[in-house]
Write a protein that holds these residues in place. Structure first.
Motif, PDB file in Angstrom:
ATOM      1  N   TYR A   1       0.812  -1.215   0.000  1.00 11.20           N
ATOM      2  CA  TYR A   1       0.000   0.000   0.000  1.00 11.20           C
ATOM      3  C   TYR A   1       0.847   1.268   0.000  1.00 11.20           C
ATOM      4  O   TYR A   1       0.332   2.360   0.221  1.00 11.20           O
ATOM      5  CB  TYR A   1      -0.930   0.000   1.228  1.00 11.20           C
ATOM      6  CG  TYR A   1      -1.808  -1.217   1.301  1.00 11.20           C
ATOM      7  CD1 TYR A   1      -2.567  -1.605   0.196  1.00 11.20           C
ATOM      8  CD2 TYR A   1      -1.876  -1.981   2.464  1.00 11.20           C
ATOM      9  CE1 TYR A   1      -3.363  -2.734   0.253  1.00 11.20           C
ATOM     10  CE2 TYR A   1      -2.675  -3.114   2.525  1.00 11.20           C
ATOM     11  CZ  TYR A   1      -3.414  -3.483   1.417  1.00 11.20           C
ATOM     12  OH  TYR A   1      -4.203  -4.591   1.465  1.00 11.20           O
ATOM     13  N   SER A   2       2.145   1.116  -0.233  1.00 13.66           N
ATOM     14  CA  SER A   2       3.044   2.268  -0.080  1.00 13.66           C
ATOM     15  C   SER A   2       2.825   3.343  -1.154  1.00 13.66           C
ATOM     16  O   SER A   2       3.240   4.474  -0.989  1.00 13.66           O
ATOM     17  CB  SER A   2       4.502   1.807  -0.066  1.00 13.66           C
ATOM     18  OG  SER A   2       4.766   1.116  -1.251  1.00 13.66           O
ATOM     19  N   TYR A   3       2.150   2.995  -2.239  1.00 14.16           N
ATOM     20  CA  TYR A   3       1.917   3.977  -3.310  1.00 14.16           C
ATOM     21  C   TYR A   3       0.453   4.432  -3.335  1.00 14.16           C
ATOM     22  O   TYR A   3       0.033   5.173  -4.216  1.00 14.16           O
ATOM     23  CB  TYR A   3       2.281   3.366  -4.675  1.00 14.16           C
ATOM     24  CG  TYR A   3       1.501   2.106  -4.969  1.00 14.16           C
ATOM     25  CD1 TYR A   3       0.270   2.171  -5.608  1.00 14.16           C
ATOM     26  CD2 TYR A   3       1.972   0.859  -4.548  1.00 14.16           C
ATOM     27  CE1 TYR A   3      -0.471   1.023  -5.841  1.00 14.16           C
ATOM     28  CE2 TYR A   3       1.244  -0.286  -4.780  1.00 14.16           C
ATOM     29  CZ  TYR A   3       0.034  -0.203  -5.425  1.00 14.16           C
ATOM     30  OH  TYR A   3      -0.693  -1.337  -5.632  1.00 14.16           O
ATOM     31  N   LEU A   4      -0.306   3.983  -2.368  1.00 10.73           N
ATOM     32  CA  LEU A   4      -1.755   4.195  -2.371  1.00 10.73           C
ATOM     33  C   LEU A   4      -2.139   5.483  -1.644  1.00 10.73           C
ATOM     34  O   LEU A   4      -1.618   5.767  -0.569  1.00 10.73           O
ATOM     35  CB  LEU A   4      -2.379   2.981  -1.670  1.00 10.73           C
ATOM     36  CG  LEU A   4      -3.882   2.851  -1.560  1.00 10.73           C
ATOM     37  CD1 LEU A   4      -4.556   3.005  -2.905  1.00 10.73           C
ATOM     38  CD2 LEU A   4      -4.219   1.498  -0.949  1.00 10.73           C
TER      39      LEU A   4
ATOM     40  N   VAL B   1      -6.955   7.378  -5.646  1.00  8.87           N
ATOM     41  CA  VAL B   1      -8.154   6.540  -5.775  1.00  8.87           C
ATOM     42  C   VAL B   1      -9.298   7.378  -6.361  1.00  8.87           C
ATOM     43  O   VAL B   1      -9.988   6.959  -7.294  1.00  8.87           O
ATOM     44  CB  VAL B   1      -8.559   5.926  -4.414  1.00  8.87           C
ATOM     45  CG1 VAL B   1      -9.979   5.376  -4.454  1.00  8.87           C
ATOM     46  CG2 VAL B   1      -7.578   4.842  -4.005  1.00  8.87           C
ATOM     47  N   ARG B   2      -9.473   8.590  -5.839  1.00  3.46           N
ATOM     48  CA  ARG B   2     -10.539   9.479  -6.353  1.00  3.46           C
ATOM     49  C   ARG B   2     -10.332   9.763  -7.835  1.00  3.46           C
ATOM     50  O   ARG B   2     -11.260   9.675  -8.627  1.00  3.46           O
ATOM     51  CB  ARG B   2     -10.526  10.824  -5.599  1.00  3.46           C
ATOM     52  CG  ARG B   2     -11.153  10.810  -4.245  1.00  3.46           C
ATOM     53  CD  ARG B   2     -11.500  12.225  -3.790  1.00  3.46           C
ATOM     54  NE  ARG B   2     -10.379  13.153  -3.808  1.00  3.46           N
ATOM     55  CZ  ARG B   2      -9.497  13.321  -2.824  1.00  3.46           C
ATOM     56  NH1 ARG B   2      -9.609  12.608  -1.725  1.00  3.46           N
ATOM     57  NH2 ARG B   2      -8.526  14.201  -2.912  1.00  3.46           N
ATOM     58  N   GLU B   3      -9.084  10.081  -8.167  1.00  2.00           N
ATOM     59  CA  GLU B   3      -8.780  10.436  -9.560  1.00  2.00           C
ATOM     60  C   GLU B   3      -9.044   9.255 -10.499  1.00  2.00           C
ATOM     61  O   GLU B   3      -9.685   9.406 -11.534  1.00  2.00           O
ATOM     62  CB  GLU B   3      -7.327  10.889  -9.651  1.00  2.00           C
ATOM     63  CG  GLU B   3      -6.991  11.552 -10.964  1.00  2.00           C
ATOM     64  CD  GLU B   3      -5.613  12.208 -10.945  1.00  2.00           C
ATOM     65  OE1 GLU B   3      -5.321  12.948  -9.992  1.00  2.00           O
ATOM     66  OE2 GLU B   3      -4.832  11.932 -11.867  1.00  2.00           O
ATOM     67  N   ILE B   4      -8.560   8.084 -10.108  1.00  2.00           N
ATOM     68  CA  ILE B   4      -8.732   6.891 -10.946  1.00  2.00           C
ATOM     69  C   ILE B   4     -10.224   6.589 -11.123  1.00  2.00           C
ATOM     70  O   ILE B   4     -10.709   6.370 -12.231  1.00  2.00           O
ATOM     71  CB  ILE B   4      -7.984   5.682 -10.335  1.00  2.00           C
ATOM     72  CG1 ILE B   4      -6.474   5.921 -10.402  1.00  2.00           C
ATOM     73  CG2 ILE B   4      -8.336   4.389 -11.065  1.00  2.00           C
ATOM     74  CD1 ILE B   4      -5.658   4.994  -9.526  1.00  2.00           C
TER      75      ILE B   4
ATOM     76  N   GLY C   1      -8.958  -3.825  -5.166  1.00  2.00           N
ATOM     77  CA  GLY C   1      -7.748  -4.163  -4.425  1.00  2.00           C
ATOM     78  C   GLY C   1      -7.122  -2.967  -3.713  1.00  2.00           C
ATOM     79  O   GLY C   1      -6.283  -3.130  -2.837  1.00  2.00           O
ATOM     80  N   LEU C   2      -7.548  -1.760  -4.094  1.00  2.00           N
ATOM     81  CA  LEU C   2      -7.004  -0.557  -3.455  1.00  2.00           C
ATOM     82  C   LEU C   2      -7.898  -0.084  -2.316  1.00  2.00           C
ATOM     83  O   LEU C   2      -7.432   0.533  -1.359  1.00  2.00           O
ATOM     84  CB  LEU C   2      -6.859   0.582  -4.477  1.00  2.00           C
ATOM     85  CG  LEU C   2      -6.050   0.294  -5.752  1.00  2.00           C
ATOM     86  CD1 LEU C   2      -6.023   1.516  -6.658  1.00  2.00           C
ATOM     87  CD2 LEU C   2      -4.620  -0.110  -5.384  1.00  2.00           C
TER      88      LEU C   2
ATOM     89  N   ARG D   1     -18.766   3.689  -7.236  1.00  2.00           N
ATOM     90  CA  ARG D   1     -19.510   3.417  -8.469  1.00  2.00           C
ATOM     91  C   ARG D   1     -20.861   4.135  -8.428  1.00  2.00           C
ATOM     92  O   ARG D   1     -21.249   4.813  -9.363  1.00  2.00           O
ATOM     93  CB  ARG D   1     -19.706   1.904  -8.619  1.00  2.00           C
ATOM     94  CG  ARG D   1     -19.850   1.483 -10.071  1.00  2.00           C
ATOM     95  CD  ARG D   1     -19.947  -0.013 -10.229  1.00  2.00           C
ATOM     96  NE  ARG D   1     -18.729  -0.721  -9.879  1.00  2.00           N
ATOM     97  CZ  ARG D   1     -18.662  -1.840  -9.176  1.00  2.00           C
ATOM     98  NH1 ARG D   1     -19.762  -2.374  -8.685  1.00  2.00           N
ATOM     99  NH2 ARG D   1     -17.519  -2.429  -8.921  1.00  2.00           N
ATOM    100  N   GLU D   2     -21.565   4.004  -7.279  1.00  2.00           N
ATOM    101  CA  GLU D   2     -22.884   4.642  -7.148  1.00  2.00           C
ATOM    102  C   GLU D   2     -22.780   6.160  -7.290  1.00  2.00           C
ATOM    103  O   GLU D   2     -23.636   6.802  -7.881  1.00  2.00           O
ATOM    104  CB  GLU D   2     -23.503   4.310  -5.785  1.00  2.00           C
ATOM    105  CG  GLU D   2     -24.008   2.883  -5.682  1.00  2.00           C
ATOM    106  CD  GLU D   2     -24.213   2.431  -4.232  1.00  2.00           C
ATOM    107  OE1 GLU D   2     -24.428   1.226  -4.045  1.00  2.00           O
ATOM    108  OE2 GLU D   2     -24.132   3.273  -3.304  1.00  2.00           O
ATOM    109  N   LYS D   3     -21.722   6.725  -6.714  1.00  2.00           N
ATOM    110  CA  LYS D   3     -21.572   8.182  -6.732  1.00  2.00           C
ATOM    111  C   LYS D   3     -21.191   8.692  -8.116  1.00  2.00           C
ATOM    112  O   LYS D   3     -21.669   9.728  -8.543  1.00  2.00           O
ATOM    113  CB  LYS D   3     -20.502   8.602  -5.712  1.00  2.00           C
ATOM    114  CG  LYS D   3     -20.449  10.094  -5.526  1.00  2.00           C
ATOM    115  CD  LYS D   3     -19.750  10.491  -4.274  1.00  2.00           C
ATOM    116  CE  LYS D   3     -20.569  10.406  -3.021  1.00  2.00           C
ATOM    117  NZ  LYS D   3     -21.582  11.464  -2.877  1.00  2.00           N
ATOM    118  N   LEU D   4     -20.334   7.934  -8.799  1.00  2.00           N
ATOM    119  CA  LEU D   4     -19.789   8.446 -10.053  1.00  2.00           C
ATOM    120  C   LEU D   4     -20.567   7.995 -11.283  1.00  2.00           C
ATOM    121  O   LEU D   4     -20.483   8.632 -12.318  1.00  2.00           O
ATOM    122  CB  LEU D   4     -18.317   8.058 -10.178  1.00  2.00           C
ATOM    123  CG  LEU D   4     -17.440   8.650  -9.064  1.00  2.00           C
ATOM    124  CD1 LEU D   4     -16.052   8.057  -9.099  1.00  2.00           C
ATOM    125  CD2 LEU D   4     -17.368  10.162  -9.176  1.00  2.00           C
TER     126      LEU D   4
END
Ligand code: PNS
Length: 177
Positions: free
Chosen positions: A125-128, A133-136, A145-146, A156-159
């Motif tokens: 998780y060192s790059y997380l 996450v929001r951007e992706i 997995g993140l 998914r529901e929000k976006l």
């Protein structure tokens, strides 16, 4: 024996598997760990305070010495209010260190009896980060997995409505979807 209450403050917008990894580690060394979600006043969060709290409560349910709360204003004032003597923060890479050191030393100036404890999440998780996450997710990428499945579902529901709206507007102009 003296019981140690720690707070784990953050924006958690949204919470990631890295946050959960740190909460699990923290729950093992502190008697009581309060995950303290900041009510962001400067930036507009993707998830409301209630949504972030709801997801965090669901995901921390297995740890009986972990509770979830929200706060606004100075973190040290909140720590005093809940009688915490330690603040848990995660350090992923050297790049986190400068900001975290500055914050820890400033908090020490404000509340000398409050200790900041740094822990490292699992290497995986060192790059997380929540920002990535929001951007992706906002750009339609996979966050599996993140973040926990629950967060993935809520993202998914929000976006999704935004994507659906995009589809409708492009088809209305007659352009190829
Ligand atoms: O998840 P984040 O955004 O890295 O968390 C940052 C947080 C919430 C720990 C920090 O912004 C904070 O403590 N904010 C509350 C206001 C405060 O106390 N500011 C002074 C910091 S020295």
């Amino acid at each position: 024996m003296k019981k140690v209450t720690a707070i784990y403050p953050g924006s958690f917008d949204p919470l990631t598997n890295g946050h959960l990894d740190l909460i699990e580690r923290g729950s093992k060394i502190f008697d009581r760990l309060i995950v303290a979600i900041l009510r962001n006043t400067e930036k507009t969060p993707l998830f409301s305070l209630a949504e972030r709290r709801d997801m965090m409560e669901a995901m921390t349910e297995p740890w009986k010495n972990v509770s979830v709360d929200t706060f606004e204003g100075l973190m040290v004032d909140y720590a005093v209010k809940v009688r915490a003597t330690a603040v848990l923060r995660g350090i992923r890479a050297i790049s986190d260190y400068e900001y975290e050191l500055q914050m820890a030393l400033m908090n020490r100036k404000l509340a000398p009896n409050l200790e900041t404890v740094f822990m490292m999440p699992a290497e995986a998780y060192s790059y997380l980060s929540s920002r990535l996450v929001r951007e992706i997710a906002q750009l339609g990428g996979a966050v599996k997995g993140l973040v926990p499945d629950l967060v993935q579902q809520r993202l998914r529901e929000k976006l999704e409505p935004a994507h659906r709206f995009e589809d409708v507007s492009t088809s209305r102009t007659g352009k190829k979807k």
